[in-house]
Design an enzyme around this catalytic site. Structure first.
Site, short mmCIF file in Angstrom:
data_model
loop_
_atom_site.label_atom_id
_atom_site.label_comp_id
_atom_site.label_asym_id
_atom_site.label_seq_id
_atom_site.Cartn_x
_atom_site.Cartn_y
_atom_site.Cartn_z
CG ASP A 1 -39.13 51.83 -1.11
OD1 ASP A 1 -38.81 52.80 -1.48
OD2 ASP A 1 -39.94 52.26 0.00
CD GLU B 1 -10.61 48.99 4.01
OE1 GLU B 1 -11.05 47.69 4.39
OE2 GLU B 1 -10.94 49.62 5.19
CB CYS C 1 -12.34 52.83 7.88
SG CYS C 1 -13.21 51.52 6.72
CB THR D 1 -21.83 51.00 1.80
OG1 THR D 1 -21.71 49.74 1.55
CG2 THR D 1 -24.45 50.59 2.57
CB SER E 1 -20.26 45.27 10.89
OG SER E 1 -20.94 46.10 10.11
CG HIS F 1 -15.68 54.95 9.55
ND1 HIS F 1 -15.37 55.74 7.70
CD2 HIS F 1 -16.45 53.79 9.80
CE1 HIS F 1 -15.42 54.44 6.95
NE2 HIS F 1 -16.06 53.60 8.42
CE LYS G 1 -28.20 52.59 11.60
NZ LYS G 1 -29.40 51.73 11.99
CG ASN H 1 -17.31 52.66 3.70
OD1 ASN H 1 -16.65 53.70 3.81
ND2 ASN H 1 -17.34 52.11 4.24
CB SER I 1 -13.81 46.69 10.30
OG SER I 1 -15.37 46.77 10.01
P1 HMG Z 1 -29.35 45.71 5.12
O1 HMG Z 1 -29.34 44.74 6.36
O2 HMG Z 1 -30.12 45.19 4.20
O3 HMG Z 1 -30.49 46.85 6.00
O4 HMG Z 1 -27.91 46.38 5.21
P2 HMG Z 1 -31.38 47.52 7.01
O5 HMG Z 1 -32.52 46.25 6.98
O6 HMG Z 1 -31.26 47.04 8.49
O7 HMG Z 1 -32.01 48.61 6.33
C1 HMG Z 1 -31.14 49.88 6.84
C2 HMG Z 1 -32.27 50.86 7.36
O8 HMG Z 1 -32.86 51.05 5.98
C3 HMG Z 1 -32.85 50.27 8.22
O9 HMG Z 1 -32.93 51.76 9.09
C4 HMG Z 1 -34.09 50.42 7.88
O10 HMG Z 1 -35.61 50.66 8.67
C5 HMG Z 1 -34.22 51.35 6.50
P3 HMG Z 1 -32.81 51.54 10.62
O11 HMG Z 1 -33.11 50.85 11.28
O12 HMG Z 1 -31.53 50.86 10.84
O13 HMG Z 1 -33.03 53.07 11.27
N1 HMG Z 1 -34.97 50.81 5.72
C6 HMG Z 1 -35.75 51.56 5.05
N2 HMG Z 1 -36.34 53.16 4.79
C7 HMG Z 1 -37.24 54.10 4.01
N3 HMG Z 1 -37.78 53.53 3.67
C8 HMG Z 1 -37.45 51.92 3.17
C9 HMG Z 1 -36.52 51.29 4.11
N4 HMG Z 1 -36.51 49.70 3.64
C10 HMG Z 1 -36.14 49.98 5.02
N5 HMG Z 1 -38.28 51.26 2.32
C11 HMG Z 1 -25.93 47.18 6.37
C12 HMG Z 1 -27.74 47.58 6.18
C13 HMG Z 1 -25.46 48.12 6.90
C14 HMG Z 1 -25.78 46.04 6.86
C15 HMG Z 1 -25.86 46.69 5.23
O14 HMG Z 1 -25.57 48.14 3.75
C16 HMG Z 1 -24.07 46.64 5.24
O15 HMG Z 1 -23.74 44.98 5.33
N6 HMG Z 1 -22.89 47.34 4.95
C17 HMG Z 1 -21.72 47.31 5.12
C18 HMG Z 1 -21.00 46.94 5.74
C19 HMG Z 1 -20.79 48.55 7.15
O16 HMG Z 1 -21.44 49.04 5.89
N7 HMG Z 1 -20.83 48.69 8.39
C20 HMG Z 1 -21.22 49.31 9.16
C21 HMG Z 1 -20.76 49.57 10.16
S1 HMG Z 1 -18.77 48.57 10.29
C22 HMG Z 1 -17.68 49.92 8.97
O17 HMG Z 1 -17.64 51.20 9.88
C23 HMG Z 1 -16.47 49.93 9.14
C24 HMG Z 1 -16.52 49.78 7.48
O18 HMG Z 1 -16.29 50.47 6.83
C25 HMG Z 1 -15.27 49.14 6.78
C26 HMG Z 1 -13.63 49.11 7.62
O19 HMG Z 1 -13.35 49.85 8.11
O20 HMG Z 1 -12.67 49.22 6.32
C27 HMG Z 1 -17.77 48.71 6.55
#
Ligand code: HMG
Length: 386
Positions: free
Chosen positions: A29, A79, A111, A152, A201, A233, A242, A274, A307
């Site tokens: 979706d 990175e 990051c 992302t 993460s 970030h 969040k 990102n 991270s």
């Molecule tokens: P996921 O697990 O597939 O998604 O991936 P989800 O099931 O958690 O859903 C995401 C949100 O969408 C949720 O909202 C759902 O409810 C909502 P929340 O519960 O969080 O409020 N949702 C919907 N909303 C509207 N309509 C719908 C619908 N369906 C679901 N139909 C995840 C999410 C972030 C885990 C994934 O994208 C990921 O692995 N991303 C990469 C890691 C990341 O970004 N981590 C963030 C923190 S770490 C960081 O920032 C460091 C980084 O930048 C790297 C570095 O430092 O170098 C990553």
């Protein structure tokens, strides 16, 4: 006056994928990406664009405006390094024709590294008020196809001139940090794409935020009332929401008006995805360039997370007249004029492997900024200025 950011310049690749197209290809979706993650398009770097060309393209307007004679350092935070030994900063040094008296260094901590570069640069110019430091944060965020992190992904660079008498943002002399040894996101040397434990993460990010904020409060004596705006970030823009909700629960930040504090810093990241090391500074650029209100004198809270992990809460105060040195219109046009890819074109680009045979390779020319990664010759990267 405290040292800080004297100029900011942002660059992103000329190609973008609308996340509605990705959602369609993945059978998801689209609202999950648009509302759930808060992302709308992702910047896609073509094969002849890399972190070096993005960094040089971001920094060029700064060099053209202020010259390069007073730079003692170019610090490239990334990175997505292109070589295990030769710093990306040396390539950028060459492309920008920086003076040979300007040292070149690459920094890495996921990051977070641009924030470390910022503090190093501020300390340097505090001791040498007539000198300057050029920082460029530049990254390409890549996960495997179909990974939950895929929506992302992004690419972009932010360049900053750091001086003792900054025209944009003075950096406050206090900070709160949190560091730990965790595997939430990492990329082993043998992999092109990052590995990530996505939900973990996000929890690490939020836990680090509370710890860093508490230490910032203890170091500064300030509480939430000191800030008019807040930049985070942004691995995806809903992370800011969040983070604010988390601070309400763990640190008694107020719920009233919290969206107004973050809203103006989100638009650029929503359209690039990102940008890792550049992400916080992209959000800051966006805040300063898109806020209708004059922010002169406002204290902005800044949260940097890398991270692995190292995180930091710090802050800065916006300088009077800051708008005169911003590049708002150029950045707006850059984002608006990108070529929209269809899903197949996106997949073709990300599947294209970089040759590793040490032979002669000339890359096809895509749309880029003023610099391009033209090919490889005898294991050496060849760049050109257009
Ligand atoms: P996921 O697990 O597939 O998604 O991936 P989800 O099931 O958690 O859903 C995401 C949100 O969408 C949720 O909202 C759902 O409810 C909502 P929340 O519960 O969080 O409020 N949702 C919907 N909303 C509207 N309509 C719908 C619908 N369906 C679901 N139909 C995840 C999410 C972030 C885990 C994934 O994208 C990921 O692995 N991303 C990469 C890691 C990341 O970004 N981590 C963030 C923190 S770490 C960081 O920032 C460091 C980084 O930048 C790297 C570095 O430092 O170098 C990553």
């Amino acid at each position: 006056m405290n040292p800080g950011i004297d100029r900011l310049s942002f660059y992103c690749p000329a190609y973008a994928l609308d996340l509605r197209r990705l959602a369609e290809a993945r059978g998801v979706d689209p609202d999950k990406y648009l509302s759930g993650l808060g992302q709308e398009t992702m910047a896609v770097a073509p094969p002849d664009e890399d972190i070096v060309t993005m960094a040089a393209s971001a920094a060029l307007p700064i060099v053209e405006a202020d010259g390069a004679d007073d730079f003692d350092w170019i610090l490239v935070a990334t990175e997505t390094g292109v070589d295990q030994s030769k710093a990306a900063a040396t390539f950028v040094h060459g492309l920008l024709e920086l003076p040979s008296t300007c040292s070149a260094l690459e920094l890495k901590q996921a990051c977070y590294s641009a924030t470390a570069a910022l503090h190093m640069a501020c300390a340097w110019v505090a001791a040498r008020p007539d000198r300057a430091v050029l920082i460029v944060a530049s990254d390409i965020a890549r996960y495997e196809l179909c990974n939950p992190g895929e929506p992302t992904q992004g690419a972009g660079a932010v360049a900053m001139r750091i001086t003792a008498r900054p025209r944009v943002l003075e950096i406050d002399p206090f900070r709160g940090v949190h560091a730990d040894d965790v595997f939430d996101f990492w990329r082993p040397n043998y992999r092109e794409e990052a590995l990530v434990d996505g939900q973990y993460s996000t929890r690490m990010y939020l836990a680090a935020l509370t710890a860093a904020w508490e230490r910032y409060g203890a170091a500064s004596g300030l509480d939430w009332t000191a800030f008019r705006r807040q930049c985070f970030h942004l691995p995806f823009t809903r992370m800011a929401e969040k983070a604010m909700l988390h601070l309400q629960r763990t640190a008694r930040w107020p719920s009233e008006g919290f969206r107004d504090r973050i809203a103006d810093g989100l638009a650029y990241n929503r359209h690039t995805g990102n940008t890792y090391a550049a992400s916080l500074y992209e959000s800051l650029t966006c805040l300063l360039e898109t806020a209708a209100e004059d922010l002169a004198g406002a204290r902005v809270g800044l949260f940097s997370y890398g991270s692995g992990c190292t995180a930091e809460f710090f802050s800065g105060v916006v300088r009077p007249g800051y708008r005169e040195v911003l590049r708002a219109e150029a950045h707006r046009r850059q984002l608006a004029d990108r070529v929209a890819l269809d899903y197949r074109q996106y997949e073709d680009i990300v599947r294209l492997p970089l040759p590793k045979d040490g032979g002669e390779h000339v890359f096809a020319q895509y749309r880029t900024g003023p610099f391009r990664f033209a090919g490889l010759s005898q294991h050496k990267r060849v760049y050109e200025r257009l």
